[in-house]
Every structure is written in structure tokens, then in C-alpha cells.
Design an enzyme around this catalytic site. Sequence first.
Site, short mmCIF file in Angstrom:
data_model
loop_
_atom_site.label_atom_id
_atom_site.label_comp_id
_atom_site.label_asym_id
_atom_site.label_seq_id
_atom_site.Cartn_x
_atom_site.Cartn_y
_atom_site.Cartn_z
N SER A 115 0.85 -1.19 0.00
CA SER A 115 0.00 0.00 0.00
C SER A 115 0.88 1.24 0.00
CB SER A 115 -0.94 0.01 1.22
OG SER A 115 -0.19 0.07 2.42
N GLY A 116 0.32 2.34 -0.45
CA GLY A 116 1.07 3.59 -0.50
C GLY A 116 0.12 4.76 -0.61
N GLY A 117 0.70 5.91 -0.95
CA GLY A 117 -0.10 7.12 -1.00
C GLY A 117 -1.10 7.14 -2.13
N PHE A 118 -0.94 6.25 -3.12
CA PHE A 118 -1.82 6.30 -4.28
C PHE A 118 -2.70 5.05 -4.41
CE2 PHE A 118 1.47 9.35 -5.21
CZ PHE A 118 0.76 10.40 -5.75
N GLY A 119 -2.73 4.19 -3.39
CA GLY A 119 -3.61 3.04 -3.46
C GLY A 119 -3.04 1.83 -2.76
N LYS A 136 -4.56 -3.30 -8.24
CA LYS A 136 -4.35 -2.05 -7.51
C LYS A 136 -5.65 -1.26 -7.47
CE LYS A 136 -1.26 1.93 -7.09
NZ LYS A 136 0.00 2.55 -7.56
N ASP A 239 9.36 9.25 -9.72
CA ASP A 239 9.51 8.64 -8.40
C ASP A 239 10.35 7.37 -8.50
OD1 ASP A 239 9.12 8.57 -5.65
OD2 ASP A 239 7.23 7.49 -5.76
#
Length: 353
Positions: A115-119, A136, A239
Site C-alpha cells: 500500500s502507498g499514497g496512491f492506493g 491495484k 519517483d
Amino acid sequence: MMCSPLPGQVPVEPTVTSNGLTAQGAVEASPANKTSTEKPTECRKRKGICSFLMSVWKAMKHHFGCCCHSSAVDVVEPFIPPPDLDPEPDPDHSAVKPNNESFASLFNVGQMIGSGGFGSVYEGTRKFDGKKVAIKQISKIYNNHYLDIPGHPAPLVTEVALLLMMRQEPRSPHVIQLYEWFEHTHKFTLVMEYPEPCESLLDFIILNNKLDEPTARVIMRQAVLAVQHCIKHGVFHNDVHAKNFLIKKNTLELKLIDFGCGQLLSRDGYESRIYRGLPTYCPPEVFTDTRFHAVPTNVWALGVLLYEMVNPCSPFGNRMEITQAKVTFRNSNLSKGNNNILAVLGAGLEIVT
């Protein structure tokens, strides 16, 4: 409040879709609407950029010696991709699927794997043949960004738009492939290839402290090719770092993932205040100048990545260290070839700016 539009984007008013969804965000100006003529100096500059990236991995191939006595893995031969990539479930997906029923009929969702900041990313299987996929899910929130790309009448959420651009021929075995995507009322769902068995390159580096140079050479070559492939397709990943690469431990096959911070490639650069990448991989011009550019940012990130692979730490820990750009090698066994490659990557910042 909505986030400020990214470079090349224009704000769009909320729109109501057929299923009652309110969509907001910023839209990237379509490359098709921009002038196709460039000054001769810009053309020469782009050619120089491509030549430089090619020279980096060629230099590694011919001059990257091995003076270390430990080996992180047994296999150190360069990964040779298969003739064809895996067939896609939907080779020409171009339409939004606005409900959950079609997705549920095609795929099973398993446990979360990241998981991360975009999903969030889950293991999944395709029902009709049991093929493993990565699923995702990206929540629809007020500051989602949308891009306008050729061939699509409506703006698409950033990661979908950029992955669709990366699907244009020729494709790269070093970049994750999007199979299908769906739009639901409150989220987007992306179905992508799932290289197995794999782990993040960051975990691989931590587990195998100070990779030997032949192993680092194989990994670095693929990382350079992945970034170069993005640039050729008009995509700035924005990134690039160890956690955004997946690696197969048995073959060292590498794949670049997570385009959520990405943008369309712009020769005019981007405002430094909206840099969205990992802070420890941030190039110094983000702190010292009002604008930064895609290729120098990629070159800097690749240099940091190479350093982390062959040293037991990161080269920079804070803003001051980044702007001073003084590198201290923590691995006394590094060969002259390795130091030369790091020097070439550093010099590349001056070449392409």
C-alpha cells in the site's frame, strides 16, 4: 481545497457521470494540442539525452569490474527478456467499465501485498485460467489528477493514462504492464502483471547488504533501460527509487512500477514546489532552482540507487547533504569501474541541464 494543477495541466470543473459520480481534478494538456516544431537546439538536446542514457549502461557493461568477494545471489548473468510479453486479457482496452459487476465476474481478489499514497495492491487471479495478477485499487478523492492523452476522448486518472502510454509498441520487459482497468463509483481498479516470485528491490538490497558488483551491474542496466523507455514514450515517472522496482530473486529480472507520481514529459520542466518523488532521491535543483527537469532528475535518482546497492547506506540524509552533493563511499572494496560509473551519473547532471 484542491491541489494546484501540475505543469501542463488545467483545472477542470466537477462533472457528474452517468452513475452519479462527481469527478474533480486537473487535466494535462494533450501533447496533440502542442506545437510539433522544436528549435534545432532542443532536437540536439534530446538526442544528447538519449545518447547519454545509452552510454551509462554501456559503460557499466564494459567497465564494471568485480572486486568484492561476497555474492548476494548465484545468478549474475544479464537478464534476457523473452521474445514476447505475456498475452493481455484485454489487448485493446479503451473504454471505462463503470460498475463492479464486470470486474467481479473476471477476477478474484486475494490478500493485500502493498500500500502507498496512491492506493493498495492485492494478489489476484483471473477466473477463466487462474493466471496470477496484481490488483491495484485507487480511491477517488478530491485531489486526483487526470491527464488528457491521445486516443481517449475524456481525461484519465494519472496512473491509468501513463500505463496506457507505456503499452504502446515497442514495449519494455522492464516496465510493469497494465492488463485491464475499471472505474467504480468510489475507486479505480487496475489489473496488472504479477511477476512471481518477486520482492521490492529495496527489500532485496536490505537482505543482501552491499551487493556484489556483477549483481549490481545486471540490476542497474535494467533500471537505466526502464527509465530510458519511459522518456521515449513521453512519460516522466518522477519517483524512481528502490521500492518502486520489483525484482525476481532467481533471475534478477527487474520491473519499474507505481506511476502514480508521474507526469507527461515536458521539455519546459516542472515547478520545484510540486516535486512529488521520494525526498531522499530528490535532486538538488529542486531546492536551489524554481524548476527541475525530467532527465536530470532521473539521472540523479539512478546514481542514488546505484550507491545504495553497493554501499551499506544512502548517500544523502537531508537537504544540506543533497545540495552539497558530497559523496563518501562506505565500501572499501569498490572497483575503479564502479566509482567511474557513479562519476558518469553525476556528470550527467551537467550534460543534460
